[in-house]
Design an enzyme around this catalytic site. Structure first.
Site, PDB file in Angstrom:
ATOM      1  CG  ASP A   1      -1.958  -1.064   1.211  1.00 30.77           C
ATOM      2  OD1 ASP A   1      -1.970  -1.839   0.235  1.00 30.77           O
ATOM      3  OD2 ASP A   1      -2.765  -1.137   2.155  1.00 30.77           O
TER       4      ASP A   1
ATOM      5  CG  ASP B   1     -12.667  -2.144  -0.783  1.00 27.39           C
ATOM      6  OD1 ASP B   1     -12.207  -3.265  -1.033  1.00 27.39           O
ATOM      7  OD2 ASP B   1     -12.207  -1.095  -1.256  1.00 27.39           O
TER       8      ASP B   1
END
Length: 247
Positions: A11, A133
């Site tokens: 990330d 998500d």
């Protein structure tokens, strides 16, 4: 035996490798100064795929870390999938034409589903991943800062009908917590959509990876993303790759 793909996660935020706790931009831990160096380390340990997320891009709606992503895709012997900040057909095309294997579409799938259906038709289901998500089963968007009124299963079924093949399912409640993945939610999504599901969020141990690998025997779960557990030395990538082949 159904072997699953392990995707080590990187990330990117502010040019560094970070992990967020439950998607909270205020709760970050920095794990490295160079996403490329981290990707090379994973490749050296046997990774065949790297899962990249442009956190700044997800929040700001543009490709912030594109140069780093393309460098990893072009210079390392790995396949790359990238998510975060992809808001147009041009963004998708840019990455796919510059060495990236798959592009993850999240927020755009909720805000402009017809456009994403066109993107699937143009680029094909093998090169596009729908990123779902979810908070309590409902899909969250824009770097998890907003929650939609659609369930992950509804969205997954819609895109399956439009030619999608792959979906990444992240349970926000478990992401970055090292508390174990939400196996039941992933199982439900796989059974309801028939999509190849990549499990994301909560992986804390080799046992967790084994549970996901077992799930793959009876469902269309086909992959697992792991980040924080690797960075916190819960296991090595080499150990992870060995674990998922046992089942």
């Amino acid at each position: 035996m159904t072997s699953i793909q392990v995707y080590p996660a990187i990330d990117m935020k502010g040019g560094k490798c970070v992990r967020l706790y439950q998607g909270d931009y205020e709760q970050e831990t920095i794990y490295g100064d160079s996403p490329f160096d981290m990707a090379k380390k994973f490749a050296d340990e046997g990774a065949t795929w790297i899962h990249l997320v442009d956190l700044d891009g997800a929040k700001d709606g543009e490709k912030i870390h594109a140069n780093e992503v393309i460098r990893i895709a072009k210079e390392l012997p790995v396949s790359v999938q990238i998510g975060g900040g992809i808001r147009s057909k041009e963004d998708v095309s840019y990455y796919l034409n510059n060495g990236v294997t798959r592009v993850i579409i999240g927020s755009l799938a909720i805000s402009e589903p017809e456009l994403v259906a066109q993107i699937l038709e143009e680029f094909g289901g093998d090169r596009i991943v729908i990123g779902l998500d979810a908070k309590d089963g409902m899909v969250a968007t824009h770097g998890w800062l907003e929650t939609s009124s659609q369930s992950a299963i509804e969205v997954g079924q819609y895109f399956a009908s439009k030619g999608a093949k792959h979906v990444i399912f992240t349970d926000i409640a478990t992401d970055g917590t090292l508390q174990g993945p939400n196996l039941e939610a992933n199982k439900e999504l796989a059974e309801a959509t028939g999509l190849s599901v990549i499990v994301s969020g909560g992986i804390s141990s080799l046992e967790d990876l084994g549970e996901v690998a077992k799930l793959a025997k009876d469902t269309t779960v086909r992959g697992v993303i792991t980040g924080k557990a690797l960075y916190n030395n819960r296991f090595t990538l080499t150990e992870a790759l060995q674990e998922v082949t046992k089942w």
